[in-house]
Design an enzyme around this catalytic site. Structure first.
Site, short mmCIF file in Angstrom:
data_model
loop_
_atom_site.label_atom_id
_atom_site.label_comp_id
_atom_site.label_asym_id
_atom_site.label_seq_id
_atom_site.Cartn_x
_atom_site.Cartn_y
_atom_site.Cartn_z
N ASN A 99 29.91 79.72 -56.72
CA ASN A 99 28.57 79.41 -57.22
C ASN A 99 27.50 80.21 -56.46
O ASN A 99 26.63 80.83 -57.06
CB ASN A 99 28.35 77.89 -57.06
CG ASN A 99 26.97 77.46 -57.50
OD1 ASN A 99 26.39 78.06 -58.40
ND2 ASN A 99 26.43 76.44 -56.86
N LYS A 115 27.99 65.12 -43.47
CA LYS A 115 28.88 65.90 -44.35
C LYS A 115 30.04 65.02 -44.76
O LYS A 115 30.37 64.05 -44.07
CB LYS A 115 29.42 67.13 -43.60
CG LYS A 115 29.91 68.22 -44.53
CD LYS A 115 28.75 69.03 -45.06
CE LYS A 115 29.20 70.20 -45.89
NZ LYS A 115 28.11 71.19 -46.00
N THR A 172 20.82 77.74 -53.16
CA THR A 172 21.35 78.37 -51.96
C THR A 172 21.28 79.90 -52.09
O THR A 172 20.87 80.60 -51.16
CB THR A 172 22.80 77.91 -51.69
OG1 THR A 172 22.82 76.48 -51.71
CG2 THR A 172 23.31 78.39 -50.35
N LYS A 175 22.07 63.89 -44.18
CA LYS A 175 22.04 64.68 -45.41
C LYS A 175 23.13 65.73 -45.36
O LYS A 175 23.27 66.43 -44.34
CB LYS A 175 20.66 65.38 -45.54
CG LYS A 175 20.50 66.16 -46.84
CD LYS A 175 20.16 65.26 -47.99
CE LYS A 175 20.30 65.92 -49.35
NZ LYS A 175 21.71 65.90 -49.85
N LYS A 220 20.35 72.57 -39.36
CA LYS A 220 19.74 73.20 -40.54
C LYS A 220 18.52 72.40 -40.99
O LYS A 220 17.45 72.95 -41.24
CB LYS A 220 20.79 73.24 -41.66
CG LYS A 220 20.52 74.22 -42.75
CD LYS A 220 21.56 74.10 -43.87
CE LYS A 220 22.97 74.43 -43.42
NZ LYS A 220 23.94 74.42 -44.55
N SER A 264 17.54 70.24 -52.26
CA SER A 264 18.05 68.86 -52.27
C SER A 264 16.95 67.91 -51.79
O SER A 264 16.77 66.81 -52.33
CB SER A 264 19.26 68.72 -51.34
OG SER A 264 20.44 69.09 -52.00
N1 GLU Z 1 26.37 71.85 -49.00
C1 GLU Z 1 25.12 72.50 -48.80
C2 GLU Z 1 24.98 72.98 -47.37
O1 GLU Z 1 25.95 73.14 -46.68
C3 GLU Z 1 23.94 71.69 -49.28
C4 GLU Z 1 23.76 70.37 -48.61
C5 GLU Z 1 22.72 69.48 -49.28
O2 GLU Z 1 22.11 69.88 -50.25
O3 GLU Z 1 22.55 68.36 -48.79
O4 GLU Z 1 23.91 73.28 -46.91
#
Ligand code: GLU
Length: 439
Positions: free
Chosen positions: A228, A113, A197, A77, A101, A365
């Protein structure tokens, strides 16, 4: 005797720096050596070239990446970043952080990623759409709702997620909303994902500050990054009584001792944005009535809370001694290097780590993915209530580990995440051992 010329110094790898966090946590965790060794390496890294027909008829080829760091606890994810500085090393580090995370928040996901190296402000909307679809064409076999799920990150947004989901659906010839999160609401997005976030960071800040005996009204805040996340968080903090005295973007920042009118700054930017493919090209520096400061000055301001909400590697060994704020909440991924961490700790500064503070995005998410798969959609109040519950519970546990073990909050967060990950890795057993032909 001929002297041997010293090898040219290689730039330090972001991933190598990121994975030193594991070493700090290790002595407090009961994890097998095998499990740890696996976690030091990304599971799979894909590099692709994406040809895109530009509006003027010429062909440009962009470099794209997708990394699945670990999928022991579930499918990969993580977001997709559009930025000129995107490299394989950066994407691997970001995927590493996603792994921890998701484990910290106890989400049933591994970490992944993606990214494309480009300046998205130089492309038209049509070019961006072709690039986003081309990226999915290139990585379609590497992703999927049960394999690896995409999301927004720096300079990507709901519109881009919608294009990516649509392209995947075209390739698979079946509706697949759960392959991408952060989509537009009408394409299966979740309520509250766009601000998740920032909302999550606010919940963490507001829940932990009372432990330090602080009230919002007596707390001054400086925020680096007015995208954002940074802008929404600034507004939320200001609405709740915090004194946000400085904000900045890549062009520079503004400062006002009495506090900034964040709502007005956001409206100003929104009104003056010139639409180039849907990005705001105005800058906070255009607000003349405040004192103008540089990003370096913002990081060194005498404030109570400093919030880096832009990119990684902002507070390093070179400027950690300049930081005056007592509390640093990492809203960006990886804004403080491991060397800077040590300097800040020696100076008595408290760093609240990225994998906790910015986890609201991936948590919602996860909620979006659940809603897509169940076909039942939640209200904004339901989303925020579940987000708050989950984040505060994990923030409290991280705080408790830090107090019990007398370690930094970052080490505590890694201990907490590593315990879950290590247990999952060990529970999977010894299949790999036998598969490798051992007798
Ligand atoms: N890009 C965000 C992060 O770094 C969200 C990642 C997601 O929602 O999968 O946590």
């Amino acid at each position: 005797m001929t002297a041997v010329a010293p090898l040219p110094k290689r730039p330090p790898s972001l991933l190598a720096d990121a994975s030193t966090r594991l070493d700090d946590a290790l002595q407090y965790v009961d994890i097998s050596e095998d499990a740890l060794r696996r976690l030091k390496y990304p599971k799979a890294s894909l590099s692709v070239s994406i040809p895109v027909r530009l509006d003027n008829g010429s062909l440009a080829v962009f470099q794209g990446y997708r990394v699945r760091y670990d999928d022991t606890r579930g499918p990969g994810k993580g977001g997709v970043r559009f930025h000129p500085s995107v490299t394989m090393d950066e994407v691997q580090s970001l995927a590493f952080w996603m792994t921890f995370k998701c484990a910290l928040l106890n989400l049933p996901f591994g970490g992944a990623k993606g990214g494309i190296a480009l300046n998205p402000k130089q492309l038209s909307r049509q070019e961006l759409e072709r690039l986003s679809r081309g990226y999915i064409d290139a990585i379609a076999d590497f992703i999927g709702p049960d394999v690896d799920i995409l999301a927004p990150d720096v300079y990507t947004n709901a519109t881009i997620m919608g294009w990516m989901m649509d392209q995947y659906t075209i390739i698979k010839r079946q509706a697949s909303p759960a392959v991408v999160t952060g989509k537009p609401l009408m394409l299966g997005g979740s309520q509250g994902r766009d601000t998740a976030t920032a909302t999550g960071a606010f919940y963490v800040i507001d829940a932990l500050l009372p432990k330090l005996g602080r009230q919002p009204e007596q707390t001054t805040v400086a925020i680096q990054g007015f995208g954002n996340v940074g802008a929404a968080l600034a507004e939320r903090l200001a609405q709740q009584g915090y004194r946000v005295v400085a904000v900045s973007d890549s062009q520079g920042g503004i400062y006002a001792e009495q506090g900034l009118d964040i709502g007005q700054i956001r409206r100003h930017r929104a009104a003056r944005q010139t639409l180039k493919a849907g990005y705001c090209t105005d800058t906070v520096c255009n607000l003349g009535e405040h004192e103008t400061i540089t990003n370096a000055e913002l990081l060194a301001l005498e404030v109570d809370i400093l919030i880096p909400a832009a990119l990684e590697n902002q507070i390093t060994a070179a400027n950690a001694a300049d930081v005056q704020a007592a509390l640093i909440f990492e809203v960006a991924n990886g804004p403080v290097t491991s060397a800077a961490d040590r300097i800040l700790e020696e100076r008595g500064k408290l760093v609240f780590p990225d994998i906790l503070v910015n986890a609201g995005g991936v948590t919602v998410s996860y909620f979006e993915w659940v809603q897509n798969r169940s076909g039942l959609y939640w209200t904004l109040a339901e989303v925020n209530e579940r987000l708050q519950q989950r984040l505060i519970a994990e923030a409290e546990q991280t705080w408790a580990i830090a107090s019990q073990r007398q370690v930094s909050l970052r080490t505590a967060a890694y201990i907490h995440a590593l315990n879950r990950l290590g247990e999952a890795l060990d529970a999977k057993g010894t299949r790999d051992y036998y598969a490798n032909g051992a007798t």
